[in-house]
Design a protein around this motif. Structure first.
Motif, PDB file in Angstrom:
ATOM      1  N   GLY A   3      49.458  49.922 -16.035  1.00 46.88           N
ATOM      2  CA  GLY A   3      49.106  48.690 -15.341  1.00 46.88           C
ATOM      3  C   GLY A   3      48.142  48.912 -14.193  1.00 46.88           C
ATOM      4  N   PHE A   4      48.333  48.147 -13.108  1.00 48.06           N
ATOM      5  CA  PHE A   4      47.374  48.176 -12.002  1.00 48.06           C
ATOM      6  C   PHE A   4      47.265  49.566 -11.370  1.00 48.06           C
ATOM      7  N   GLY A   5      48.389  50.243 -11.173  1.00 46.65           N
ATOM      8  CA  GLY A   5      48.338  51.569 -10.563  1.00 46.65           C
ATOM      9  C   GLY A   5      47.554  52.552 -11.411  1.00 46.65           C
ATOM     10  N   THR A   6      47.776  52.496 -12.721  1.00 43.27           N
ATOM     11  CA  THR A   6      47.053  53.376 -13.635  1.00 43.27           C
ATOM     12  C   THR A   6      45.564  53.054 -13.634  1.00 43.27           C
ATOM     13  N   LEU A   7      45.238  51.759 -13.642  1.00 46.40           N
ATOM     14  CA  LEU A   7      43.828  51.359 -13.576  1.00 46.40           C
ATOM     15  C   LEU A   7      43.177  51.839 -12.283  1.00 46.40           C
ATOM     16  N   ASP A   8      43.902  51.742 -11.194  1.00 49.11           N
ATOM     17  CA  ASP A   8      43.377  52.186  -9.905  1.00 49.11           C
ATOM     18  C   ASP A   8      43.011  53.664  -9.958  1.00 49.11           C
ATOM     19  N   GLU A   9      43.912  54.477 -10.487  1.00 51.65           N
ATOM     20  CA  GLU A   9      43.650  55.908 -10.563  1.00 51.65           C
ATOM     21  C   GLU A   9      42.520  56.223 -11.528  1.00 51.65           C
ATOM     22  N   MET A  10      42.437  55.481 -12.625  1.00 50.87           N
ATOM     23  CA  MET A  10      41.362  55.707 -13.585  1.00 50.87           C
ATOM     24  C   MET A  10      39.995  55.423 -12.964  1.00 50.87           C
ATOM     25  N   PHE A  11      39.846  54.242 -12.352  1.00 50.03           N
ATOM     26  CA  PHE A  11      38.543  53.887 -11.806  1.00 50.03           C
ATOM     27  C   PHE A  11      38.194  54.725 -10.578  1.00 50.03           C
ATOM     28  N   GLU A  12      39.197  55.200  -9.871  1.00 52.02           N
ATOM     29  CA  GLU A  12      38.927  56.124  -8.765  1.00 52.02           C
ATOM     30  C   GLU A  12      38.224  57.373  -9.284  1.00 52.02           C
ATOM     31  N   SER A  13      38.771  57.955 -10.342  1.00 52.12           N
ATOM     32  CA  SER A  13      38.165  59.184 -10.872  1.00 52.12           C
ATOM     33  C   SER A  13      36.782  58.916 -11.440  1.00 52.12           C
ATOM     34  N   LEU A  14      36.611  57.796 -12.147  1.00 60.51           N
ATOM     35  CA  LEU A  14      35.309  57.495 -12.737  1.00 60.51           C
ATOM     36  C   LEU A  14      34.260  57.228 -11.666  1.00 60.51           C
ATOM     37  N   THR A  15      34.668  56.593 -10.563  1.00 61.95           N
ATOM     38  CA  THR A  15      33.729  56.363  -9.461  1.00 61.95           C
ATOM     39  C   THR A  15      33.293  57.681  -8.832  1.00 61.95           C
ATOM     40  N   LEU A  16      34.231  58.607  -8.656  1.00 59.92           N
ATOM     41  CA  LEU A  16      33.886  59.911  -8.096  1.00 59.92           C
ATOM     42  C   LEU A  16      32.945  60.682  -9.013  1.00 59.92           C
ATOM     43  N   ILE A  17      33.143  60.537 -10.329  1.00 59.02           N
ATOM     44  CA  ILE A  17      32.258  61.197 -11.288  1.00 59.02           C
ATOM     45  C   ILE A  17      30.877  60.544 -11.261  1.00 59.02           C
ATOM     46  N   GLN A  18      30.857  59.217 -11.301  1.00 60.89           N
ATOM     47  CA  GLN A  18      29.582  58.500 -11.347  1.00 60.89           C
ATOM     48  C   GLN A  18      28.740  58.753 -10.098  1.00 60.89           C
ATOM     49  N   THR A  19      29.399  58.858  -8.947  1.00 60.51           N
ATOM     50  CA  THR A  19      28.680  59.089  -7.695  1.00 60.51           C
ATOM     51  C   THR A  19      28.494  60.576  -7.400  1.00 60.51           C
ATOM     52  N   ARG A  20      28.871  61.405  -8.379  1.00 55.04           N
ATOM     53  CA  ARG A  20      28.668  62.855  -8.307  1.00 55.04           C
ATOM     54  C   ARG A  20      29.397  63.510  -7.133  1.00 55.04           C
ATOM     55  N   ARG A  21      30.550  62.971  -6.809  1.00 56.66           N
ATOM     56  CA  ARG A  21      31.408  63.635  -5.828  1.00 56.66           C
ATOM     57  C   ARG A  21      32.207  64.756  -6.488  1.00 56.66           C
ATOM     58  N   PHE A  63      55.085  60.735  -0.450  1.00 56.22           N
ATOM     59  CA  PHE A  63      53.972  60.173   0.298  1.00 56.22           C
ATOM     60  C   PHE A  63      54.323  58.795   0.858  1.00 56.22           C
ATOM     61  N   HIS A  64      53.705  58.493   1.968  1.00 56.72           N
ATOM     62  CA  HIS A  64      53.714  57.141   2.515  1.00 56.72           C
ATOM     63  C   HIS A  64      52.392  56.446   2.221  1.00 56.72           C
ATOM     64  N   TYR A  65      51.289  57.183   2.316  1.00 52.41           N
ATOM     65  CA  TYR A  65      49.961  56.600   2.177  1.00 52.41           C
ATOM     66  C   TYR A  65      49.415  56.804   0.762  1.00 52.41           C
ATOM     67  N   PHE A  66      48.993  55.701   0.142  1.00 53.21           N
ATOM     68  CA  PHE A  66      48.435  55.789  -1.204  1.00 53.21           C
ATOM     69  C   PHE A  66      47.181  56.662  -1.239  1.00 53.21           C
ATOM     70  N   PHE A  67      46.316  56.523  -0.221  1.00 53.78           N
ATOM     71  CA  PHE A  67      45.060  57.261  -0.276  1.00 53.78           C
ATOM     72  C   PHE A  67      45.293  58.770  -0.167  1.00 53.78           C
ATOM     73  N   ALA A  68      46.320  59.176   0.582  1.00 57.09           N
ATOM     74  CA  ALA A  68      46.635  60.602   0.678  1.00 57.09           C
ATOM     75  C   ALA A  68      47.151  61.123  -0.659  1.00 57.09           C
ATOM     76  N   ARG A  69      47.969  60.337  -1.308  1.00 57.58           N
ATOM     77  CA  ARG A  69      48.499  60.711  -2.627  1.00 57.58           C
ATOM     78  C   ARG A  69      47.378  60.814  -3.654  1.00 57.58           C
ATOM     79  N   LYS A  70      46.464  59.840  -3.650  1.00 60.94           N
ATOM     80  CA  LYS A  70      45.359  59.860  -4.603  1.00 60.94           C
ATOM     81  C   LYS A  70      44.443  61.057  -4.376  1.00 60.94           C
ATOM     82  N   LEU A  71      44.285  61.451  -3.131  1.00 59.29           N
ATOM     83  CA  LEU A  71      43.496  62.641  -2.837  1.00 59.29           C
ATOM     84  C   LEU A  71      44.077  63.863  -3.527  1.00 59.29           C
TER      85      LEU A  71
END
Length: 226
Positions: A153-171, A130-138
């Motif tokens: 570290g920061f990358g792991t935290l980013d992925e963790m909070f991404e998933s929790l935000t999607l769960i919390q917002t019912r995506r 991947f070149h784009y982080f958002f495409a990889r996270k998708l």
């Protein structure tokens, strides 16, 4: 299958984020590249129905208890019919890919272009660059049924909070997010503690389950590493 980058993507992105106005033709080239990257990843991973994305530090070496635990966890998931998906790098990503590969399973690495040239670890048997982080996270979410998050570290935290935000917002629904080593993650799991103005109404209550597993927000689980 892997897409090929020229290694200059980071510099191009740095310029994009610093220059407020860009040529329309440059934007069109970016859109074309985004479409190609996302489309290629969908094609490369389309046959994965039961994936689990495992995240963690790139700096933990073999012999550390977290490395061995990530390796064992991935092997266990493989034996139960799951595909292991990681960021494809060293450390705990390597440990997870190693456990999956040694157990005879599909071991996926979603690598990313970085300034320090992150290389794919040798235990990946399917990769996409991947070149784009958002495409990889998708892709981490699209092709997974759960997240297992090792210390990182920061990358792991980013992925963790991404998933929790999607769960919390019912995506996304029914998406377990398991944090391994409760001592390491407990401060991050306390975001639902009442603040000076009282409880935060948008977060579910924390719950404790018997044994060594503790359930917290919206499918979040803490597991002891010992």
């Amino acid at each position: 299958m892997a897409s090929q980058g020229n290694g200059n993507g980071g510099r191009h992105d740095e310029r994009l984020l610093r220059v407020p106005v860009d040529k329309e033709s440059d934007d069109q080239r970016r859109l074309d590249r985004i479409r190609k990257e996302i489309g290629g990843a969908f094609h490369a991973l389309r046959d994965i129905d039961e994936g689990v994305s495992i995240f963690g530090s790139a700096r933990v070496e073999e012999g550390h208890r977290w490395y061995e635990l990530a390796r064992e966890t991935a092997a266990c998931l493989t034996h139960h019919g799951y595909t292991v998906i990681t960021g494809g790098g060293p450390g705990l990503m390597e440990a997870a890919n190693r456990g999956a590969a040694e157990a005879g399973g599909l071991s996926v690495g979603l690598n990313i272009e970085l300034p320090h040239e992150q290389e794919i670890n040798p235990y990946v048997n399917r990769q996409f660059q991947f070149h784009y982080f958002f495409a990889r996270k998708l892709m981490f979410v699209r092709f997974a049924r759960a997240f297992v998050i090792m210390p990182g570290g920061f990358g792991t935290l980013d992925e963790m909070f991404e998933s929790l935000t999607l769960i919390q917002t019912r995506r996304i629904y029914h998406f377990p997010t398991i944090l391994v080593d409760s001592e390491f993650w407990d401060p991050a799991a306390r975001v639902d503690r009442p603040g000076p103005r009282g409880p935060r109404p948008d977060l579910p209550r924390r719950q404790r389950a018997p044994g060594r597993r503790r359930r917290t927000d919206a499918g979040l689980q803490l597991r002891d590493a010992g």
